[in-house]
Scaffold this motif. Structure first.
Motif, PDB file in Angstrom:
ATOM      1  N   PRO A  17       0.824  -1.203   0.000  1.00  0.00           N
ATOM      2  CA  PRO A  17       0.000   0.000   0.000  1.00  0.00           C
ATOM      3  C   PRO A  17       0.865   1.262   0.000  1.00  0.00           C
ATOM      4  N   LEU A  18       0.256   2.386  -0.331  1.00  0.00           N
ATOM      5  CA  LEU A  18       0.981   3.649  -0.459  1.00  0.00           C
ATOM      6  C   LEU A  18       1.701   4.037   0.824  1.00  0.00           C
ATOM      7  N   GLU A  19       1.121   3.738   1.965  1.00  0.00           N
ATOM      8  CA  GLU A  19       1.719   4.114   3.255  1.00  0.00           C
ATOM      9  C   GLU A  19       3.108   3.512   3.443  1.00  0.00           C
ATOM     10  N   ALA A  20       3.395   2.430   2.752  1.00  0.00           N
ATOM     11  CA  ALA A  20       4.703   1.798   2.871  1.00  0.00           C
ATOM     12  C   ALA A  20       5.823   2.686   2.331  1.00  0.00           C
ATOM     13  N   SER A  21       5.474   3.693   1.543  1.00  0.00           N
ATOM     14  CA  SER A  21       6.484   4.625   1.024  1.00  0.00           C
ATOM     15  C   SER A  21       7.185   5.362   2.152  1.00  0.00           C
ATOM     16  N   TRP A  22       6.485   5.668   3.234  1.00  0.00           N
ATOM     17  CA  TRP A  22       7.087   6.382   4.361  1.00  0.00           C
ATOM     18  C   TRP A  22       7.095   5.559   5.646  1.00  0.00           C
ATOM     19  N   ASN A  23       6.441   4.384   5.635  1.00  0.00           N
ATOM     20  CA  ASN A  23       6.378   3.550   6.826  1.00  0.00           C
ATOM     21  C   ASN A  23       6.645   2.100   6.414  1.00  0.00           C
ATOM     22  N   ALA A  24       7.929   1.718   6.402  1.00  0.00           N
ATOM     23  CA  ALA A  24       8.297   0.379   5.946  1.00  0.00           C
ATOM     24  C   ALA A  24       7.759  -0.713   6.862  1.00  0.00           C
ATOM     25  N   LYS A  35       5.489  -5.433   6.895  1.00  0.00           N
ATOM     26  CA  LYS A  35       5.484  -6.638   7.725  1.00  0.00           C
ATOM     27  C   LYS A  35       4.106  -6.877   8.337  1.00  0.00           C
ATOM     28  N   GLN A  36       3.385  -5.805   8.601  1.00  0.00           N
ATOM     29  CA  GLN A  36       2.084  -5.937   9.271  1.00  0.00           C
ATOM     30  C   GLN A  36       0.997  -6.428   8.324  1.00  0.00           C
TER      31      GLN A  36
END
Length: 197
Positions: A50-57, A61-62
């Motif tokens: 998802p897009l949030e993974a761009s700033w929250n790696a 994992k979650q």
């Protein structure tokens, strides 16, 4: 940067709109920047799912998902840097093709040429940013590298805005130089009308 460079190209188009090759050059720059701007926006939005993974790696994992590998980001960044550097140089040097034909004092031509060439400094920022991006994914301190890349990106945009606004600063700079004792025009007055003959 897309909107900054398109605005510079539109300003340059107005200056010499009756010359066919100049119109082709300006429309080419505007088209290239438009395509690059849209493509870069989609690349940024689609590089991680998802897009949030761009700033929250940690979210990878979650909830799962994936991001492009660093090599993909490096390739896209290098292509973008190449386009930015090339258009910075072209837009900075293009006005010199007609600037020297103007019937103005040499000092005034140098002043206007200097103001319009400020975009070259944006090229330097883009080159430094491109060198930093090569370390992306390999640096020991990824946070510091990301901040350095963001700083040079912001500086490139700031210098681009200054370059886009610089022709309108000519009267202000000319007045300041005259107050310090330098004369930029033969008669010492600030003149804004140009003769293209």
């Amino acid at each position: 940067m897309t909107f900054i460079k398109i605005s510079i190209a539109m300003m340059l188009l107005i200056i010499q709109e009756n010359i066919l090759w100049w119109r082709i050059f300006c429309y080419f720059i505007m088209s290239l920047q438009g395509v690059y701007g849209v493509g870069n926006t989609f690349f940024i939005l689609l590089q991680c799912r998802p897009l949030e993974a761009s700033w929250n790696a940690a979210i990878l994992k979650q909830v799962g998902g994936s991001c492009l590998p660093p090599i993909g980001i490096n390739i896209a960044s290098n292509i973008g840097s190449g386009i930015n550097i090339a258009t910075d140089i072209l837009l900075s040097l293009a006005p010199t093709l007609f600037l020297w034909k103007l019937r103005r004092p040499l000092r005034e031509k140098i002043l206007v040429g200097f103001l319009m060439a400020l975009g070259m400094f944006a090229s330097v920022a883009s080159i430094i940013k491109a060198m930093l991006v090569k370390e992306f994914g390999k640096a020991a301190d990824g946070w510091a590298l990301t901040n350095a890349i963001a700083t040079w990106t912001a500086l490139e945009q700031l210098l681009g805005m200054i370059a886009a606004s610089s022709p309108f600063l000519k009267p202000l700079v000319q007045s300041a130089l005259q107050m310090m004792g330098a004369r930029t025009a033969r008669n010492g007055r600030t003149e804004t009308q140009y003769d293209n003959r």
